[in-house]
Design a protein around this motif. Structure first.
Motif, short mmCIF file in Angstrom:
data_model
loop_
_atom_site.label_atom_id
_atom_site.label_comp_id
_atom_site.label_asym_id
_atom_site.label_seq_id
_atom_site.Cartn_x
_atom_site.Cartn_y
_atom_site.Cartn_z
N HIS A 118 -4.34 3.64 2.46
CA HIS A 118 -4.48 3.58 1.00
C HIS A 118 -4.55 2.12 0.56
CE1 HIS A 118 -3.89 4.26 -3.26
NE2 HIS A 118 -2.85 3.44 -3.24
N PRO A 120 -4.20 -0.16 -2.80
CA PRO A 120 -3.79 -0.05 -4.21
C PRO A 120 -4.87 -0.55 -5.15
CG PRO A 120 -2.68 -1.89 -3.12
CD PRO A 120 -3.39 -1.12 -2.05
N ARG A 237 6.35 -4.84 -4.70
CA ARG A 237 5.55 -4.45 -3.53
C ARG A 237 5.01 -5.65 -2.78
NH1 ARG A 237 1.71 0.45 -5.86
NH2 ARG A 237 3.37 1.77 -6.71
#
Length: 405
Positions: A118, A120, A237
Motif C-alpha cells: 500500500h 499512502p 508515521r
C-alpha cells in the motif's frame, strides 16, 4: 479489467513512476508497476518501500480492475509503440495483461495486485491552506518556487549511505517560512523562503531523503504552475507526501492528472550547521555568474586529474582598474590553465583553493546575473550567494582544499 489510454500519456506516467521501482529486492512484486483502472482513470504506482509514487492519467474504463506487471518490460514496450490508443485487458485467471496498439499485440505475465504494498495518498479531502487532521499537517506551496528551492540544496547532500543523516535535507517550517539545509561535511547549502499559507504554530523540523526531494523536483517540472503543491507531513508515521497537479499538454509528450509522492523520513538529528557559517569576511568579490561558471568549467578540464583542485587568486583593484579573479588548474600529466575574470573586489588579496565540482554545482543553480564570494583565509570556509538575495534566503558555504605546493 478493460481500459484504453493514449500511448503518450501512458509513457509519461511510466516515466514518472519508473524511478521508484526497486532494482534490488527479494520481493518480486517490487520490480513491477501497479496498473489500476477505476473511475475513468488509470493509476500507475511503484515503490521500493522507501519512496512510493502514484500517478493518475485519463482513461476509458470499461471494466475496473488491477494488476502488476514487470516495470522494465512495460516501459520499454510502451516506449516503442506508436502514438495511438493502447487497449489493455486483464485475464484474471492467468494474471496476464493483453496489450494492443494498432496491429501490435503483446501479453505480459503479471503478479496479483493484492501483493503490491500500500502506498499512502494525500487524499481528496484535504482543503486549501493548513489542515491538522490529527495525523499530520498539510501545507500548500507554489510548485515553481518549491522546485527551485529543492534544486538549490539537494546537490549538497551526501551520497554516502554510511552517513544516512547527511543523505537527507533538513526541512523546517516556522514563522511563515520554509527552510531547507543540506550538507555532506564539505559544503552546506541553505535556502529559505516565505510561505503563502499558514504554518503550524510550533516549529516543525523533518529530514527528507535528498533522493525523494530530487524526484519531486523532476516530477514537478510538468506541474500546473497555477495549482499549489500540497505537502502533508505525518510525523506519527514518519512520512512526507507531495501532491502535484499536472498541466494539460495533450500532444506534447503526454500528460498526467496528478501525482502523489510518498517518502519515509530520516529519523535522526541533523548536525548543527550554524557553527560552520562564517560570521565575518576580509575579502568580498562580486563577479558575473555566467563568466565565473564558464571559467570553472574550463579549469575543471585540467583539475580532474588533481582532485578537482581549482585555485582562486583574488586581487583588489589597483588605481582606476577593476579587480580580478584568477582561476588556475594544474595537471602534471596534461598541463595547466589560467583564466582571468574582471570582478569587484573589496578587502585583501587572497589565494584559496576549492573543489571545482562543488563550485560548478552551486553556480549552476544560481539564476541571478551576479554572485558574491566572501572569504577570510585560505584555510577558512568561503560563502557564495546570489547578489540581491540575503543570507537568510540563500547561502552556500564551501570548505577550502589544502593542496600541497
Amino acid at each position: 479489467m478493460r481500459v484504453g489510454v493514449l500511448q503518450e500519456n501512458l509513457a509519461k506516467a511510466l516515466s514518472v513512476v519508473g524511478r521508484a521501482v526497486s532494482s534490488r529486492s527479494t520481493m518480486p512484486v517490487l520490480g513491477n508497476i501497479l496498473l489500476e483502472a477505476r473511475d475513468n482513470q488509470l493509476r500507475l504506482a511503484a515503490t521500493n518501500l522507501e519512496i512510493g509514487v502514484n500517478c493518475w492519467i485519463g482513461a476509458i474504463v470499461e471494466d475496473e480492475g488491477a494488476i502488476t506487471v514487470p516495470a522494465r518490460l512495460l516501459v520499454d514496450f510502451v516506449g516503442n509503440l506508436p502514438p495511438e490508443r493502447v487497449d489493455m485487458e486483464l485475464s484474471v485467471r492467468t494474471q496476464t495483461l493483453h496489450l494492443r496498439c494498432l496491429k501490435i499485440e503483446a501479453n505480459l505475465k503479471g503478479i496479483d495486485a493484492a501483493e503490491f504494498p500500500h502506498i499512502p495518498t494525500v487524499g481528496e479531502q484535504n482543503g486549501p491552506g493548513l489542515m491538522d487532521s490529527g495525523d499530520g499537517v498539510a501545507i500548500e506551496l507554489e510548485p515553481g518556487g518549491l522546485r527551485r528551492m529543492v534544486d538549490q540544496v539537494v546537490f549538497a547532500a551526501s551520497s554516502d549511505d554510511s552517513r544516512p543523516t547527511l543523505t537527507g535535507v533538513e526541512v523546517t517550517f516556522h514563522q511563515s517560512r520554509i527552510t531547507m539545509a543540506a550538507t555532506d561535511g564539505y559544503r552546506l547549502s541553505l535556502r529559505s523562503a516565505p510561505v503563502g499559507s499558514e504554518l503550524p504554530a510550533e516549529k516543525m523540523v523533518v529530514i527528507v531523503p535528498a533522493k525523494s526531494l530530487a524526484e519531486f523536483a523532476r516530477i514537478s517540472a510538468d506541474a500546473d504552475e497555477n495549482q499549489p503543491v500540497q505537502v502533508l507531513v505525518t510525523q506519527s508515521r514518519n512520512q512526507i507526501l507531495f501532491q502535484i497537479w499536472g498541466r494539460n499538454q495533450e500532444g506534447k509528450g503526454g500528460s498526467f492528472h496528478r501525482v502523489e509522492l510518498a517518502s519515509q523520513l530520516i529519523d535522526a538529528r541533523f548536525p548543527d550547521y550554524h557553527a560552520i557559517i562564517p560570521k565575518t569576511h576580509t575579502t568580498r568579490t562580486v563577479v558575473d555568474t555566467a563568466a565565473f561558471l564558464k571559467a570553472v568549467r574550463l579549469a575543471i578540464l585540467f583539475a580532474r586529474d588533481n582532485a578537482n583542485i581549482v585555485r582562486l587568486r583574488i586581487n583588489p583593484a589597483n588605481g582606476a582598474g577593476s579587480g580580478q579573479l584568477s582561476l588556475t588548474a594544474t595537471s602534471a600529466e596534461i598541463g595547466d590553465s589560467v583564466n582571468d575574470i574582471d570582478a569587484m573586489v573589496e578587502g585583501n588579496d587572497l589565494e584559496i583553493a576549492f573543489n571545482g565540482k562543488y563550485l560548478i554545482d552551486v553556480l549552476s543553480q544560481i539564476e541571478q546575473p551576479q554572485v558574491l564570494l566572501e572569504t577570510t583565509q585560505p584555510t577558512r570556509p568561503g560563502t557564495i550567494r546570489p547578489v540581491g538575495m540575503g543570507e537568510d534566503e540563500f547561502l552556500h558555504v564551501v570548505m577550502p582544499m589544502h593542496p600541497s605546493r
